[in-house]
Each structure stands twice: as structure tokens, then as C-alpha cells.
Scaffold this motif. Structure first.
Motif, short mmCIF file in Angstrom:
data_model
loop_
_atom_site.label_atom_id
_atom_site.label_comp_id
_atom_site.label_asym_id
_atom_site.label_seq_id
_atom_site.Cartn_x
_atom_site.Cartn_y
_atom_site.Cartn_z
N ALA A 91 18.68 6.21 -55.76
CA ALA A 91 19.59 6.10 -54.61
C ALA A 91 19.84 4.62 -54.39
O ALA A 91 18.91 3.81 -54.46
CB ALA A 91 18.98 6.73 -53.37
N LYS A 92 21.10 4.27 -54.18
CA LYS A 92 21.47 2.88 -53.92
C LYS A 92 22.38 2.87 -52.70
O LYS A 92 23.40 3.58 -52.69
CB LYS A 92 22.17 2.28 -55.12
CG LYS A 92 21.27 2.17 -56.34
CD LYS A 92 21.96 1.48 -57.49
CE LYS A 92 21.17 1.44 -58.77
NZ LYS A 92 19.77 1.61 -58.75
N ILE A 93 22.01 2.07 -51.72
CA ILE A 93 22.75 2.01 -50.47
C ILE A 93 22.90 0.55 -50.06
O ILE A 93 21.93 -0.20 -50.10
CB ILE A 93 22.01 2.77 -49.35
CG1 ILE A 93 21.80 4.23 -49.72
CG2 ILE A 93 22.76 2.66 -48.03
CD1 ILE A 93 20.39 4.62 -49.87
N GLU A 94 24.12 0.16 -49.64
CA GLU A 94 24.35 -1.19 -49.13
C GLU A 94 25.31 -1.13 -47.95
O GLU A 94 26.20 -0.28 -47.92
CB GLU A 94 24.97 -2.09 -50.20
CG GLU A 94 24.02 -2.54 -51.26
CD GLU A 94 24.67 -3.50 -52.24
OE1 GLU A 94 25.79 -4.01 -51.97
OE2 GLU A 94 24.07 -3.74 -53.28
N ARG A 95 25.12 -2.05 -47.04
CA ARG A 95 26.05 -2.18 -45.92
C ARG A 95 27.30 -2.87 -46.42
O ARG A 95 27.23 -3.92 -47.05
CB ARG A 95 25.43 -2.98 -44.79
CG ARG A 95 26.37 -3.09 -43.60
CD ARG A 95 25.58 -3.17 -42.31
NE ARG A 95 26.42 -3.09 -41.16
CZ ARG A 95 26.82 -1.96 -40.60
NH1 ARG A 95 26.44 -0.81 -41.09
NH2 ARG A 95 27.60 -1.96 -39.54
N LYS A 96 28.46 -2.26 -46.18
CA LYS A 96 29.75 -2.79 -46.64
C LYS A 96 30.59 -3.21 -45.44
O LYS A 96 31.62 -2.63 -45.14
CB LYS A 96 30.50 -1.73 -47.45
CG LYS A 96 29.78 -1.24 -48.66
CD LYS A 96 29.74 -2.28 -49.74
CE LYS A 96 29.13 -1.70 -51.00
NZ LYS A 96 29.06 -2.64 -52.07
#
Length: 184
Positions: A91-96
Motif C-alpha cells: 500500500a502506498k499513500i501520499e498527501r497530494k
């Protein structure tokens, strides 16, 4: 007199509101960073498919959690084993920016997984992300109740209800201190 008081108080009220707004935004960003940093490290543990075609299937997972340099977010990379077979999982999550959190679970909807299309850090111990694949909608929740455990639940929307589908209970293994033999 009334206009003199208002002209003195309004600029002060504006400054206080701006400072409180900036402090609130800073504390929200700090809260997000704090959660993601608490997910760093090595995690192992069991999971189970609790609904659907493969209901009752149990598996064991091993993940490494990390945070991207200079960005707010996290990655969990590893795999889950069922019997002799291992399925890579990530799982890869970043604030955009203003778009909020974006990312993928198992390669995203173009692969064999789900897109992460939004979400937020609820508090320093819990995050909830919105997941999507074609007509499938749901949430992925990660909760870190203490420094050495994490639960991950994936639920999908069926009619107007969220139904848990996958649950994992992970323990941190990198912070475990191993005893040593004292020299004579």
C-alpha cells in the motif's frame, strides 16, 4: 465611540483568527506525520478474509512500513502467505496537496488492487482511507493502538452498509530487544 472600539478590535480579532487557523493546520499536519511515522518498521501477524467467496481463509503477513522523504504519507511493502503460497502486498499513500490522500493498494485499480482516492488521519493512532475499484467502493482503516501493534481492516460498501472483508492484526518486530549474555 463604537466605531473606534470596532476599528481597534477587528484587526486584533483577525490576527487571532489567522494564528489559530495556522496553528490548527500545523497541528493537523503534525498529527498526520506522527501517525505515519508510528507505522514505520517491520510488522508481522495473522489476517483473515471475513466475508465473500474466500470467507474463513487465514493468512500470515510480513510488512515493512516506511515514510517517503519530504512528503506526508506511508508505504507498507511485503506479502501474505496462505499455506505454501505467498502473495506480494503493498500500500502506498501520499498527501497530494488540496486533493488529500491518494495512492494504491496492491498496485491500484489498473492492476489487481484498489485505488486510494481520499481519506484522513483521525487521530495520532487511526487513519481511514477511501478505496475504489470500478463499482467497488469501501474503506481501508489502520489503527495503531499502542507502539507495538497495528490492525488493518478493509471494508466494502454493500448497499448502504460497510461490510468488513479483510482483517489483519500485526505486531511490531523491529523494536523487540533481544537479551544478551553478560561478559564474565
Amino acid at each position: 465611540m463604537k466605531s473606534v472600539i470596532l476599528s481597534s478590535v477587528l484587526p486584533l480579532a483577525t490576527v487571532i483568527t489567522a494564528v489559530v487557523g495556522i496553528a490548527g493546520a500545523a497541528s493537523a499536519a503534525e498529527l498526520d506525520t506522527q501517525f505515519f511515522q508510528s507505522a514505520e518498521g517491520k510488522w508481522i501477524g495473522p489476517g483473515e478474509i471475513v466475508a465473500g467467496k474466500y470467507k474463513g481463509t487465514k493468512f500470515n503477513c510480513s510488512f515493512t512500513g516506511s515514510t517517503p522523504d519530504g512528503k506526508v504519507g506511508m508505504a507498507l511493502d511485503g506479502g501474505c502467505r496462505v499455506g505454501m503460497f505467498t502473495q506480494p502486498m503493498s500500500a502506498k499513500i501520499e498527501r497530494k496537496g488540496r486533493e488529500g490522500y491518494k495512492g494504491s493498494f496492491m498496485g491500484g485499480a489498473t492492476g489487481s488492487g484498489l485505488d486510494i482516492i481520499g481519506g484522513n488521519v483521525v487521530d495520532a493512532r487511526k487513519v481511514v482511507f477511501t478505496i475504489n475499484r470500478n463499482q467497488l467502493r469501501g474503506v481501508m482503516q489502520a489503527r495503531i493502538p499502542d507502539d507495538n501493534s497495528m490492525t488493518v481492516t478493509i471494508a466494502v460498501r454493500v448497499d448502504d452498509q460497510l461490510v468488513p472483508v479483510i482483517g489483519m492484526s500485526l505486531k511490531r518486530v523491529d523494536a523487540v530487544q533481544v537479551g544478551s549474555i553478560a561478559p564474565n
